[in-house]
Every structure is written in structure tokens, then in C-alpha cells.
Design a protein around this motif. Structure first.
Motif, PDB file in Angstrom:
ATOM      1  N   UNK A  77      -0.018  21.060   8.250  1.00 24.37           N
ATOM      2  CA  UNK A  77      -1.290  21.135   7.532  1.00 24.37           C
ATOM      3  C   UNK A  77      -2.015  19.789   7.586  1.00 24.37           C
ATOM      4  N   UNK A  78      -1.274  18.718   7.282  1.00 29.85           N
ATOM      5  CA  UNK A  78      -1.869  17.376   7.249  1.00 29.85           C
ATOM      6  C   UNK A  78      -2.420  16.990   8.617  1.00 29.85           C
ATOM      7  N   UNK A  79      -1.620  17.205   9.661  1.00 31.47           N
ATOM      8  CA  UNK A  79      -2.066  16.785  10.991  1.00 31.47           C
ATOM      9  C   UNK A  79      -3.119  17.712  11.579  1.00 31.47           C
ATOM     10  N   UNK A  80      -3.160  18.941  11.112  1.00 25.84           N
ATOM     11  CA  UNK A  80      -4.251  19.816  11.525  1.00 25.84           C
ATOM     12  C   UNK A  80      -5.598  19.272  11.064  1.00 25.84           C
ATOM     13  N   UNK A  81      -5.649  18.843   9.797  1.00 23.82           N
ATOM     14  CA  UNK A  81      -6.881  18.248   9.265  1.00 23.82           C
ATOM     15  C   UNK A  81      -7.142  16.868   9.857  1.00 23.82           C
ATOM     16  N   UNK A  82      -6.065  16.122  10.148  1.00 27.31           N
ATOM     17  CA  UNK A  82      -6.235  14.794  10.748  1.00 27.31           C
ATOM     18  C   UNK A  82      -6.876  14.920  12.132  1.00 27.31           C
TER      19      UNK A  82
ATOM     20  N   UNK B 274      -6.634   9.142  -4.847  1.00 32.92           N
ATOM     21  CA  UNK B 274      -5.651  10.195  -4.562  1.00 32.92           C
ATOM     22  C   UNK B 274      -4.240   9.629  -4.556  1.00 32.92           C
ATOM     23  N   UNK B 275      -4.031   8.564  -3.794  1.00 26.14           N
ATOM     24  CA  UNK B 275      -2.694   7.974  -3.650  1.00 26.14           C
ATOM     25  C   UNK B 275      -2.504   6.865  -4.683  1.00 26.14           C
ATOM     26  N   UNK B 276      -2.630   7.238  -5.947  1.00 29.22           N
ATOM     27  CA  UNK B 276      -2.425   6.299  -7.046  1.00 29.22           C
ATOM     28  C   UNK B 276      -0.959   5.868  -7.072  1.00 29.22           C
ATOM     29  N   UNK B 277      -0.683   4.604  -7.440  1.00 27.80           N
ATOM     30  CA  UNK B 277       0.713   4.142  -7.459  1.00 27.80           C
ATOM     31  C   UNK B 277       1.650   5.049  -8.259  1.00 27.80           C
ATOM     32  N   UNK B 278       1.154   5.618  -9.372  1.00 30.00           N
ATOM     33  CA  UNK B 278       2.007   6.509 -10.160  1.00 30.00           C
ATOM     34  C   UNK B 278       2.354   7.783  -9.385  1.00 30.00           C
ATOM     35  N   UNK B 279       1.365   8.320  -8.663  1.00 29.57           N
ATOM     36  CA  UNK B 279       1.617   9.517  -7.866  1.00 29.57           C
ATOM     37  C   UNK B 279       2.585   9.202  -6.730  1.00 29.57           C
ATOM     38  N   UNK B 280       2.417   8.055  -6.111  1.00 25.18           N
ATOM     39  CA  UNK B 280       3.331   7.648  -5.025  1.00 25.18           C
ATOM     40  C   UNK B 280       4.763   7.547  -5.540  1.00 25.18           C
ATOM     41  N   UNK B 281       4.918   6.899  -6.703  1.00 25.75           N
ATOM     42  CA  UNK B 281       6.251   6.755  -7.297  1.00 25.75           C
ATOM     43  C   UNK B 281       6.830   8.123  -7.656  1.00 25.75           C
ATOM     44  N   UNK B 282       5.971   9.017  -8.159  1.00 19.98           N
ATOM     45  CA  UNK B 282       6.421  10.363  -8.524  1.00 19.98           C
ATOM     46  C   UNK B 282       6.864  11.145  -7.298  1.00 19.98           C
TER      47      UNK B 282
ATOM     48  N   UNK C 120       0.851  -1.184   0.000  1.00 19.21           N
ATOM     49  CA  UNK C 120       0.000   0.000   0.000  1.00 19.21           C
ATOM     50  C   UNK C 120       0.891   1.239   0.000  1.00 19.21           C
ATOM     51  N   UNK C 121       0.338   2.431  -0.279  1.00 12.12           N
ATOM     52  CA  UNK C 121       1.162   3.642  -0.281  1.00 12.12           C
ATOM     53  C   UNK C 121       1.934   3.853   1.019  1.00 12.12           C
ATOM     54  N   UNK C 122       1.279   3.606   2.155  1.00 11.74           N
ATOM     55  CA  UNK C 122       1.943   3.821   3.439  1.00 11.74           C
ATOM     56  C   UNK C 122       3.227   2.997   3.550  1.00 11.74           C
TER      57      UNK C 122
ATOM     58  N   UNK D 237      -2.911  11.979   5.859  1.00 10.01           N
ATOM     59  CA  UNK D 237      -4.046  12.908   5.694  1.00 10.01           C
ATOM     60  C   UNK D 237      -5.073  12.323   4.713  1.00 10.01           C
ATOM     61  N   UNK D 238      -4.580  11.816   3.579  1.00 10.91           N
ATOM     62  CA  UNK D 238      -5.488  11.251   2.575  1.00 10.91           C
ATOM     63  C   UNK D 238      -6.206  10.014   3.115  1.00 10.91           C
TER      64      UNK D 238
END
Length: 312
Positions: A216-221, A135-143, A57-59, A123-124
Motif C-alpha cells: 500500500x505504502x509503495x503503491x502511493x509512493x 503524522x510521524x509524531x515522536x509519541x506515535x513513532x515510540x508507540x 528523525x523517525x526514519x 509513505x508519510x
């Protein structure tokens, strides 16, 4: 090169902990054990992330990147330190020092960005669970992972060149256990204010931008977790972030201490021991945080052990 960075200039002497000979044997034993645990722990995370389908998975993709980074970072400094702790020869070649500085700056910069990317992933996962896989598509993760490595080492290339353009006038005794920016600047025989300002500005960018993304991420989390009505749901959401927050605190705390404080605010001995913390202790602690506090990772370890036992 001229004598100041001269053609007769063969390398540097790393003082390390030679002013504390009574500590050298103790440090050797402790650091060797820590280094072996670092190799074992981070290699285990990388292997499990690739072998167990549930961890693909992305994580865990980003976590395996972090583990590989920690392996490289520790190996770029600790083996040489171990040798120096047991021998009288404390030298490092000029080329070896350049490579060591380039790697430490590149890997440190990469980790700054990667920790920010990992915060965005959390966050996602927590704030946008229904859209997470989109959102966390494998291509985006690799990028994002590739961009972290590229930006980290692009900045390292620039800083390394700047550091070794500074005239040293034959000075080659570094009061540290590896080639790092602050002690190298102290060797300069010219005013280094401009160089220090450029490096400070670069360090600020690499720390502030990822930290802003993390905040930012943890504020929304936090807002999303507070909306969860069940205690078990809140605990699960917080549990996936606890390890990351601890790693961020350890890494950024030591980086800010070394790179963003005025040099007259601390002694060189303090710098050495703080540097030990982020070169060996943090990379060793990361796998512990991400395995002992992670049910998925512990489950994967148990599966591997059971499979090994059944195959006998």
C-alpha cells in the motif's frame, strides 16, 4: 515432564554442518568475519542515530530499532554456531533451546512488523511531506515501535509453548544449527498437522499484514514519485526507499522460503543455508545498505571521524 519430553530429557543435539566436516573450518572463519562486521555496522548505526542531531528523525529512530533487532537476532544464534563448528560437543540444553526458539520467533515477528512501519514512514515522508512531522509524531513513532516488539514476542510466546507441548518421545537430534520450528516439528512422534496449520496461519498473518502495508505504502509512493517533474527530485525520493525495498526483499524472500513452503519441497541442506542467510548475512548487509547508499549517514560518519582526528 514425562520421558517423551522427559524428566531425564536433558537437551538436544544440533547436527548443524557436522555432516560436512570439510566445510566447518571455512564456515567458522567466514561466519566469524561476518558476525564481527554485523556487530560493527549495526552498533555504528545505533550510535550515530543517537549522537548526530540530524539523524534524530523517525526514519533513523526506526532504523536504530532494526539495527538493535539484528544485533539481538544474530547474537541469539551465531556465537553458539561458532562454538559448535570448532568443537565435537553439539549439544544445547532444553532451556537453551526454548530460549533460542523464543528469541528467534520474537525477533523475526518484530522485524516483519517493523519493516511495515518503516514503509509507512517513507509513505508519510514522500506523499505527505508538509504533514510529515505531524503524522510521524515522536509519541506515535515510540508507540508503533513498542507495538512491533510487543506483538512479535506475544506471538512468539504462544508459538514456543505450542512447539514444546508436542510429544517428542525422547527424540533429541535436530538436523539444523539452531532451534527452529521446521526441524523441531520433525522430531515429533505424533501427527503434527494441527500444529503445523496453527503455525502456518500465524506465519501468514505476520507476513501478509505487513506486506499489505508495504505494498500500500509503495503503491502511493510510486504515484507520488511519478508526479515529481524534476529528475533530481525523483532520484532523491527513490533513494530514500531503495535500501528499505532491498531489506524487505531479502528478509521476506528467505522467510517465505522457509516457513510457507511445503516441507517436502526442499532439502534440509537448503534450509540450513537459507537460514544462514537470514541469521547472519541479512543483518550484516542491512548496515551497508543504509550507510553506503545514504548521504546523511555517510555525512555523520565523516563528522565523527573528523572530530576524532581533531581531538588528537
Amino acid at each position: 515432564m514425562e520421558q517423551k519430553n522427559g524428566s531425564s530429557f536433558t537437551g538436544f543435539i544440533l547436527f548443524g554442518f557436522s555432516d560436512r566436516p570439510q566445510l566447518e573450518l571455512v564456515l567458522f572463519v567466514v561466519l566469524l568475519i561476518f558476525y564481527l562486521f554485523t556487530l560493527l555496522g549495526n552498533t555504528t548505526i545505533i550510535a550515530l542515530s543517537h549522537l548526530d542531531p540530524h539523524l534524530q528523525t523517525p526514519m533513523y529512530f526506526f532504523l536504530s530499532n532494526l539495527s538493535f533487532l539484528d544485533l539481538c537476532y544474530t547474537t541469539s544464534t551465531v556465537p553458539q554456531l561458532l562454538v559448535h563448528l570448532r568443537t565435537t560437543d553439539k549439544s544445547i540444553s532444553f532451556g537453551g533451546c526454548v530460549v533460542q526458539l523464543f528469541l528467534s520467533l520474537g525477533l523475526g515477528g518484530t522485524e516483519c512488523i517493523l519493516l511495515g512501519v518503516m514503509a509507512f514512514d517513507r509513505y508519510a515522508a514522500i506523499c505527505k511531506p508538509l504533514q510529515y512531522t505531524v503524522i510521524m509524531h515522536p509519541r506515535l513513532c515510540a508507540l508503533m515501535a513498542s507495538a512491533s516488539w510487543f506483538i512479535g514476542f506475544a506471538n512468539s510466546s504462544l508459538e514456543t509453548v505450542l512447539i514444546f507441548l508436542i510429544p517428542l518421545c525422547g527424540r533429541n537430534k535436530i538436523d539444523h544449527f539452531f532451534c527452529e520450528v521446521p526441524p523441531l516439528l520433525k522430531l515429533a512422534c505424533v501427527d503434527t498437522t494441527v500444529y503445523e496449520s496453527e503455525i502456518f496461519f500465524s506465519s501468514m498473518i505476520f507476513l501478509i499484514i505487513p506486506l499489505a502495508l508495504i505494498n500500500f505504502s509503495y503503491g502511493w509512493i510510486v504515484r507520488a514519485v511519478l508526479r515529481i517533474k524534476s529528475a533530481s527530485g525523483q532520484k532523491k525520493a527513490v533513494g530514500t526507499c531503495g535500501s528499505h525495498i532491498t531489506v524487505v526483499s531479502l528478509f521476506y524472500g528467505t522467510a517465505i522460503y522457509v516457513y510457507l513452503q511445503p516441507s517436502n519441497n526442499y532439502s534440509q541442506d537448503q534450509v540450513k543455508f537459507v537460514s544462514l542467510f537470514y541469521t547472519i548475512i541479512t543483518p550484516m548487509v542491512n548496515p551497508i545498505l543504509y550507510t553506503l547508499r545514504n548521504k546523511d549517514m555517510m555525512g555523520a560518519i565523516k563528522k565523527v571521524l573528523l572530530r576524532a582526528h581533531d581531538s588528537r
